[in-house]
Motif scaffolding. Sequence first.
Motif, PDB file in Angstrom:
ATOM      1  N   ALA A 264     -18.351  -7.433 -37.822  1.00 58.57           N
ATOM      2  CA  ALA A 264     -19.726  -7.903 -37.873  1.00 58.57           C
ATOM      3  C   ALA A 264     -20.023  -9.133 -37.015  1.00 58.57           C
ATOM      4  CB  ALA A 264     -20.112  -8.184 -39.308  1.00 58.57           C
ATOM      5  N   PRO A 265     -19.142 -10.128 -36.954  1.00 55.69           N
ATOM      6  CA  PRO A 265     -19.493 -11.341 -36.222  1.00 55.69           C
ATOM      7  C   PRO A 265     -19.962 -11.085 -34.800  1.00 55.69           C
ATOM      8  CG  PRO A 265     -17.516 -11.717 -37.452  1.00 55.69           C
ATOM      9  CD  PRO A 265     -17.860 -10.267 -37.604  1.00 55.69           C
ATOM     10  N   ASN A 266     -19.575  -9.965 -34.204  1.00 53.61           N
ATOM     11  CA  ASN A 266     -20.035  -9.681 -32.850  1.00 53.61           C
ATOM     12  C   ASN A 266     -21.550  -9.534 -32.802  1.00 53.61           C
ATOM     13  OD1 ASN A 266     -17.385  -9.610 -32.222  1.00 53.61           O
ATOM     14  ND2 ASN A 266     -17.219  -7.393 -32.565  1.00 53.61           N
ATOM     15  N   ASP A 267     -22.067  -9.063 -33.893  1.00 55.13           N
ATOM     16  CA  ASP A 267     -23.491  -8.803 -33.924  1.00 55.13           C
ATOM     17  C   ASP A 267     -24.208 -10.029 -34.477  1.00 55.13           C
ATOM     18  OD1 ASP A 267     -25.590  -6.614 -35.914  1.00 55.13           O
ATOM     19  OD2 ASP A 267     -25.985  -7.791 -34.109  1.00 55.13           O
ATOM     20  N   LYS A 268     -24.843 -10.764 -33.581  1.00 56.54           N
ATOM     21  CA  LYS A 268     -25.423 -12.041 -34.028  1.00 56.54           C
ATOM     22  C   LYS A 268     -26.900 -11.924 -34.330  1.00 56.54           C
ATOM     23  CE  LYS A 268     -22.036 -15.039 -33.842  1.00 56.54           C
ATOM     24  NZ  LYS A 268     -21.543 -15.614 -35.095  1.00 56.54           N
ATOM     25  N   THR A 269     -27.455 -10.748 -34.158  1.00 60.80           N
ATOM     26  CA  THR A 269     -28.894 -10.637 -34.358  1.00 60.80           C
ATOM     27  C   THR A 269     -29.217 -10.535 -35.842  1.00 60.80           C
ATOM     28  OG1 THR A 269     -28.698  -8.280 -34.085  1.00 60.80           O
ATOM     29  CG2 THR A 269     -29.374  -9.544 -32.162  1.00 60.80           C
ATOM     30  N   SER A 270     -30.252 -11.207 -36.201  1.00 55.97           N
ATOM     31  CA  SER A 270     -30.735 -11.101 -37.570  1.00 55.97           C
ATOM     32  C   SER A 270     -31.948 -10.187 -37.585  1.00 55.97           C
ATOM     33  CB  SER A 270     -31.128 -12.461 -38.113  1.00 55.97           C
ATOM     34  OG  SER A 270     -30.031 -13.317 -38.061  1.00 55.97           O
ATOM     35  N   LEU A 271     -32.318  -9.819 -38.780  1.00 55.16           N
ATOM     36  CA  LEU A 271     -33.365  -8.815 -38.892  1.00 55.16           C
ATOM     37  C   LEU A 271     -34.120  -9.056 -40.185  1.00 55.16           C
ATOM     38  CD1 LEU A 271     -34.473  -6.124 -37.773  1.00 55.16           C
ATOM     39  CD2 LEU A 271     -32.730  -4.968 -39.126  1.00 55.16           C
ATOM     40  N   VAL A 272     -35.433  -8.989 -40.089  1.00 60.08           N
ATOM     41  CA  VAL A 272     -36.229  -9.058 -41.317  1.00 60.08           C
ATOM     42  C   VAL A 272     -36.835  -7.685 -41.537  1.00 60.08           C
ATOM     43  CG1 VAL A 272     -38.255 -10.025 -42.421  1.00 60.08           C
ATOM     44  CG2 VAL A 272     -36.743 -11.498 -41.125  1.00 60.08           C
ATOM     45  N   ILE A 273     -36.610  -7.169 -42.730  1.00 61.63           N
ATOM     46  CA  ILE A 273     -37.127  -5.833 -43.037  1.00 61.63           C
ATOM     47  C   ILE A 273     -38.266  -5.981 -44.023  1.00 61.63           C
ATOM     48  CG2 ILE A 273     -36.567  -3.596 -44.015  1.00 61.63           C
ATOM     49  CD1 ILE A 273     -33.737  -4.031 -43.062  1.00 61.63           C
ATOM     50  N   LYS A 274     -39.378  -5.412 -43.638  1.00 57.14           N
ATOM     51  CA  LYS A 274     -40.587  -5.615 -44.434  1.00 57.14           C
ATOM     52  C   LYS A 274     -40.489  -4.942 -45.802  1.00 57.14           C
ATOM     53  CE  LYS A 274     -45.553  -5.097 -44.036  1.00 57.14           C
ATOM     54  NZ  LYS A 274     -46.582  -4.261 -43.452  1.00 57.14           N
ATOM     55  N   ASP A 275     -39.947  -3.750 -45.808  1.00 53.76           N
ATOM     56  CA  ASP A 275     -39.882  -2.982 -47.051  1.00 53.76           C
ATOM     57  C   ASP A 275     -38.823  -3.583 -47.965  1.00 53.76           C
ATOM     58  OD1 ASP A 275     -39.776  -1.206 -49.055  1.00 53.76           O
ATOM     59  OD2 ASP A 275     -39.232   0.524 -47.836  1.00 53.76           O
ATOM     60  N   ALA A 276     -39.258  -4.225 -49.014  1.00 52.67           N
ATOM     61  CA  ALA A 276     -38.315  -4.954 -49.860  1.00 52.67           C
ATOM     62  C   ALA A 276     -37.643  -4.073 -50.897  1.00 52.67           C
ATOM     63  CB  ALA A 276     -39.027  -6.109 -50.549  1.00 52.67           C
ATOM     64  N   HIS A 277     -37.854  -2.790 -50.835  1.00 54.58           N
ATOM     65  CA  HIS A 277     -37.189  -1.929 -51.808  1.00 54.58           C
ATOM     66  C   HIS A 277     -35.719  -1.776 -51.466  1.00 54.58           C
ATOM     67  CE1 HIS A 277     -41.396  -0.500 -52.459  1.00 54.58           C
ATOM     68  NE2 HIS A 277     -40.995  -0.779 -53.667  1.00 54.58           N
ATOM     69  N   LEU A 278     -34.956  -1.548 -52.504  1.00 57.32           N
ATOM     70  CA  LEU A 278     -33.541  -1.311 -52.306  1.00 57.32           C
ATOM     71  C   LEU A 278     -33.283   0.132 -52.703  1.00 57.32           C
ATOM     72  CD1 LEU A 278     -30.613  -2.203 -51.907  1.00 57.32           C
ATOM     73  CD2 LEU A 278     -30.599  -2.933 -54.282  1.00 57.32           C
ATOM     74  N   PHE A 279     -32.641   0.852 -51.813  1.00 59.66           N
ATOM     75  CA  PHE A 279     -32.355   2.252 -52.116  1.00 59.66           C
ATOM     76  C   PHE A 279     -30.885   2.366 -52.487  1.00 59.66           C
ATOM     77  CE2 PHE A 279     -36.074   2.217 -49.527  1.00 59.66           C
ATOM     78  CZ  PHE A 279     -36.865   3.209 -50.071  1.00 59.66           C
ATOM     79  N   ILE A 280     -30.651   2.809 -53.689  1.00 57.20           N
ATOM     80  CA  ILE A 280     -29.279   2.917 -54.160  1.00 57.20           C
ATOM     81  C   ILE A 280     -28.954   4.391 -54.334  1.00 57.20           C
ATOM     82  CG2 ILE A 280     -27.780   2.504 -56.123  1.00 57.20           C
ATOM     83  CD1 ILE A 280     -28.945  -0.177 -56.442  1.00 57.20           C
TER      84      ILE A 280
END
Lengths: 464, 258
Positions: free
Chosen positions: A122-138
């Motif tokens: 993961a550390p290679n990927d430094k981009t962050s992301l904001v996701i509008k849909d706050a639902h969690l799909f389990i």
Amino acid sequence: MASPRVFVLPAGDNDGDVAHTLLTFRHPNTAAPTRYLLHHPPATKDVDVDVDTPFLYEILKIANPVHGARSWLITPDIPPLDIPTDVVRDDDPIPEADEDAENPDADTEESKDDNDNDKEDAPNDKTSLVIKDAHLFITTPVDPLYLLLAHLSADKTSRNFLSLDDLLDGHPASATWSQILTRHPSSQKALAARLLLICDTVSAGDETMYRVNHDKLTNLLISRVEAVAKALPTSLTNHINRKLSKPLSAQAAVGTWKRQAPTNPTDGIINDKELEEEVLQETGESADTATGDTQDAADAQLRREASRLNLNEDESTSTPQPADDASVTQPPDAPEDLLPPPEIQYLASLTHAVQFMQSYLSPALYTALEKELHTRHPLDPLERYQEELKELRAAATAAMDMSMAHTKRTIEDLEGGVTKEEAEREKKRKKKEDDAKKSVGVRKLEKVNTRGMAKMTSFFKKKE
Amino acid sequence: MLEARLEQAQILKKVVEAIKDLVQDCNFDCNDGGIQLQAMDNSHVALVSMSLRSDGFSPFRCDRNIALGINLNSLMKVLRAAANEDILTLKAEDQPDSLNLTFESSQADRMSEYDIKLMDIDQEHLGIPETDYAANITLPSAEFQRICRDLSALSESVSIEATKEGVKFACSGDIGNGSVTLRPHTNVEDESKSTKIDLTEPVNLTFSLKYLVNFCKASSLSPTVSLCLSNEVPLLVEYKMEAGYLRFYLAPKIGEDE
């Protein structure tokens, strides 16, 4: 393009080579098209999966609470600042899935599930992301039987023995099933194993033929309900118990003044006898009893109540009765004393547990199951107990009105009900609000004595 | 849309002032004939009916019928911001959410503007037939107000007895009793100070004084007031305006003559 969403996916094997496919089935209860997740080894590999490994998952959408997180912030594993992982404000942070936002809209999109090893990449990927849909799909494993049940118990299918292939061919969603079988060949074995539980079989050559056996089916379902009832989450059992527990005031009232109230003399005799028995028990038993609660008349009252309900007064019940403590005052936070007897608790759990099955069964099957469950576990004791409880509560409220006015608040707060006082206050508040809109004159005029005065409508007729 | 310009803000001010203690919320029905209002009090024993004809406004424009549901208390709050001599303009759309009021001061260059939120009021209109009353009494409105105020100190209800000789307002209460009798007379200098009684038959009816006192709040609208009585029908108290009227109806008290 659809916005990304946050999923919690089933973990793959150690090598992480696992693919997911989204499938659509009719929902067993509502018959609405519903998405399911097929968890299968990628086509390139031919892994023999254990029969017990779940392969079909249902997707649960966890709605965010009104005051909870409104969107997801997905950050790389090592953020520039030492931000704790709970920035997403979720009680149960889900480390892997955070990075794995998928696009569920592509029906058969395959994606790699990351597993624990991903943390190093993961550390290679430094981009962050904001996701509008706050639902969690389990995604949680679902027994494929539920998807087959409606078809299996249909008149046409249940009459004849059919091979698994024929069974699936006849299923309304046969295309989806064949998709499962091609993507995940070993699921056939798993399906067959599941079918064995609820079907009679005949062997025809090297093929096994299945026909649903309703007794087996009911047995399976009931055993599930029982299992669920025993494993209900603590929050739910607490909720059930709270609903069923005796009013705190009953205990207090019994502890204080109610003892002097005229009681049925027979009650007293039973009470004493029981006390003695319990003392004997107590001395016979070792001191390993965990909840050293104070003994008083209230407890005896409880037990008496239970025995009156024709319930087996099991001596292994959790509350032991040390008879030496004469203190009458109860700690207000000792609701164990007020809990319903375990038998009642179990019955209540069963009725709750069976409701969970509702979303997996067709309405007809569900009613049949409910009926069968109630013949096996008659609800009468629970109903009787609830009746008893009602009376007890009414008595407690009455007692409180007279003698416990000063402790009313705490007691009712603990019991979590809307008090009469609160209701009255609410009413007053509403009236006040209403009055605020009226002018002083209107309010004064309302109080004017209008005796002997007829309504205007009796003189003037309504216009059409 | 509605656009109505009133030369004198005090007309609407006084109307609302007079009925706001009787009625809480009501519909102002606007059509090309003007603005009307009909409402009952909460006990439904009194009714107020108001009409401002379109010729009382300059200009008056109302393209289609609009019902403006207003809380009179709120309307009064806004109208208090207007000076009596201000020019008042009412504006509303065809499906209005709010009523716009502007007050222009004729002397100073001052213009204020207010919007009042409207509400949906489900109100039924009663048809009030033209009635030939047995007694029509016209008297100075200040006189009527004074009688009602004086007698209300003694009792809750007043009997109004109209005969050829005059009209007698009588009451009796815990502390004693009292009465005021007016004989018809004509004031040559000021017509409005005359008392006139037109009678076809004698009437004697009893009414709630609290309500009458309430009606008298309209006294500033007109120098005279008419009382119209007949047996078995509501009393009509009418204040005439230049271009319209304000009428109150009140049910008589029956079976309580003590």
